[in-house]
Design an enzyme around this catalytic site. Structure first.
Site, PDB file in Angstrom:
ATOM      1  N   ASP A 138      23.182  67.151  21.213  1.00 29.11           N
ATOM      2  CA  ASP A 138      23.719  66.145  22.164  1.00 29.11           C
ATOM      3  C   ASP A 138      23.017  65.910  23.574  1.00 29.11           C
ATOM      4  O   ASP A 138      22.821  64.704  23.865  1.00 29.11           O
ATOM      5  CB  ASP A 138      25.200  66.413  22.717  1.00 29.11           C
ATOM      6  N   HIS A 191      29.439  68.184  22.698  1.00 32.62           N
ATOM      7  CA  HIS A 191      28.871  69.516  22.045  1.00 32.62           C
ATOM      8  C   HIS A 191      28.835  69.539  20.731  1.00 32.62           C
ATOM      9  O   HIS A 191      28.583  70.564  20.078  1.00 32.62           O
ATOM     10  CB  HIS A 191      29.205  70.687  22.814  1.00 32.62           C
ATOM     11  N   GLU A 224      16.638  69.153  30.107  1.00 29.87           N
ATOM     12  CA  GLU A 224      15.797  68.792  28.893  1.00 29.87           C
ATOM     13  C   GLU A 224      14.638  68.056  28.848  1.00 29.87           C
ATOM     14  O   GLU A 224      13.905  68.070  28.278  1.00 29.87           O
ATOM     15  CB  GLU A 224      17.016  68.319  27.851  1.00 29.87           C
ATOM     16  N   GLU A 278      16.340  76.741  26.852  1.00 30.01           N
ATOM     17  CA  GLU A 278      17.357  77.423  27.891  1.00 30.01           C
ATOM     18  C   GLU A 278      17.903  78.631  27.092  1.00 30.01           C
ATOM     19  O   GLU A 278      18.289  78.830  26.124  1.00 30.01           O
ATOM     20  CB  GLU A 278      18.467  76.351  28.185  1.00 30.01           C
TER      21      GLU A 278
END
Length: 351
Positions: free
Chosen positions: A103, A147, A78, A47
Site C-alpha cells: 500500500d 495494509h 518510502e 524499514e
C-alpha cells in the site's frame, strides 16, 4: 467480488523428495542470502529489516548479521528509500528495497515513475538501473483498508518498469537474479498469505494436479491434469492467487465436471505467455485488485487477437469488489477474491 466479461480489445535447505518443501518465506530469505553472497555490490534497504527484527514478515532475517552495512534499516519514508535505492543502482551498484506494505508504494510512485523508470533511457544512452522494489501485498489477514491492498494495476504500463509477482512455482533466487540482470527497475509483489505456504516442487501440486515449471526465471508455470490436452477453461492468475485458483479448479472438476488448467506468470508486465497458449475453450483471468485499468484487462487485450477464432465465449475477468478492504474477517471475505468467486465466474460463463 466483481465478475465482468472483458471487452475484446542458506537458513533453509531446498526440498528433496524425502523432505517437505520449504515455505515461501524461507525460500525467499534463502534467495536473498544467496544473492547478497553472489553480488558484493548489492545493497538491501528498508524499514526495520536489520536483526533482530528482520523485517515485518522476517524475510530479511539474518542478512544484516551476515552482510553488515550492506543491509540498512531506514527511516519511515518510502520515497526516500526507493530514491536512495535507485540512486545506488544508477551510480553503479545494485539495490533491493523492501516496502513494508505494498500500500505504501504509493508514497514512492514518483521515484519509480519519474526517476527510476525514466533513468534507463532519458540521458541519451542506455543507463543501467538494477533495482528491485519488494512489496508485500494482499489481504486475508485482517489488516484493514490501508495494509491489505493489491495495487499492481497502478504500475502496469510504465515504460522501463517491470512488474513481477512471487509464485510458489518460481525460484525466487532465479527471479531476483533475472530482474537485476535486466539492468532495469522492477517492482516485485509478494502476497503476504503466500509467505506461510510451501513451495510446489517435483512437478506435483496435489493428488490431482501436476505442474510444468516455467521455461525461464520469469516464465509461466502451467498446472494441469495428467493426460488431458483440451480444457473447458484456462484460468490465468498471478502467484498470490495460485492456491485459490487450484481450489477452484478442484471444485469445478469434482462437483461440476469442468476441466480447467492454470497458467501462472511471474512477469505481469510486460506480459508474455512465453509460448504457452491457453488450451481452454474459455479463458478466465483472476486478480486481487479492483476492476478498472487492470493487469487482467491487459492480459485479455493481448490474448484476444490470437484466440478470437476459437474462444467459445468472451474472456472473463475476476477482481475484488469496488470497496475499501474491511478489517473484520467476515466483511473482508465479501470484498476479496476467493475460490468460490472463481468457480462462479467459470460456471457463469458456461451458462
Amino acid at each position: 467480488m466483481t465478475v465482468t466479461p472483458a471487452t475484446p480489445a542458506t537458513p533453509a535447505t531446498p526440498a528433496t523428495p524425502a523432505t517437505p518443501a520449504e515455505r515461501v518465506a524461507e525460500h525467499l530469505n534463502r534467495a536473498l542470502h544467496d544473492l547478497m553472497d553472489a553480488h558484493p555490490d548489492l545493497h538491501l534497504l528498508g524499514e526495520d529489516i536489520t536483526d533482530p527484527y528482520g523485517g515485518a514478515f522476517k524475510i530479511t532475517k539474518g542478512l544484516s548479521s551476515r552482510f553488515g552495512d550492506r543491509v540498512r534499516s531506514t527511516p519511515l519514508s518510502e520515497s526516500a528509500i526507493v530514491g536512495a535505492g535507485a540512486g545506488l543502482a544508477l551510480a553503479g551498484g545494485q539495490a533491493i528495497v523492501e516496502i513494508m506494505f505494498a500500500d505504501f508504494a504509493a508514497l514512492a510512485f514518483d521515484q519509480l515513475l519519474n526517476f527510476a523508470a525514466k533513468s534507463v533511457s532519458m540521458y541519451g544512452r542506455p543507463v543501467p538501473v538494477p533495482l528491485v522494489v519488494r512489496c508485500p501485498s494482499g489481504g486475508h489477514r485482517g489488516y484493514g483498508p490501508t495494509h491489505s491492498q493489491s495495487p499492481q494495476k497502478h504500475f502496469i504500463g510504465v515504460p522501463g518498469l517491470a512488474v513481477l509477482e512471487l509464485s510458489p512455482f518460481h525460484d525466487a533466487r532465479a527471479l531476483l537474479d533475472h530482474a537485476l540482470a535486466t539492468r532495469r527497475p522492477s517492482v516485485l509483489f509478494e502476497d503476504k498469505v503466500l509467505y506461510t505456504r510451501r513451495m510446489f516442487h517435483h512437478g506435483v501440486v496435489d493428488e490431482l494436479f501436476r505442474f510444468e515449471p516455467p521455461a525461464g526465471p520469469a516464465g509461466v508455470a502451467r498446472v494441469h491434469l495428467d493426460g488431458v490436452e483440451e480444457y473447458d477453461c484456462t484460468i490465468i492468475a498471478p502467484g498470490g492467487l495460485a492456491h485459490r485458483a487450484v481450489e477452484a479448479m478442484r471444485t469445478l472438476l469434482m462437483e461440476h465436471e469442468v476441466l480447467c488448467e492454470l497458467l501462472v506468470p511471474a512477469r505481469l508486465y510486460p506480459f508474455d505467455l512465453d509460448g504457452l497458449p491457453p488450451r481452454g475453450r474459455h479463458v478466465c483471468v483472476a486478480e486481487d485488485g479492483t476492476a478498472g485499468g487492470t493487469w487482467g484487462a491487459e492480459v485479455a487485450a493481448r490474448l484476444y487477437p490470437g484466440l478470437w477464432g476459437r474462444l467459445t465465449r468472451p474472456i472473463t475477468l475476476v477482481s475484488a469488489a469496488d470497496s475499501i478492504i474491511p478489517a473484520a474477517p467476515h466483511l473482508e471475505r465479501e470484498v476479496l477474491v476467493d475460490a468460490p468467486a472463481i468457480v462462479r465466474a467459470v460456471l457463469g460463463a458456461a451458462a
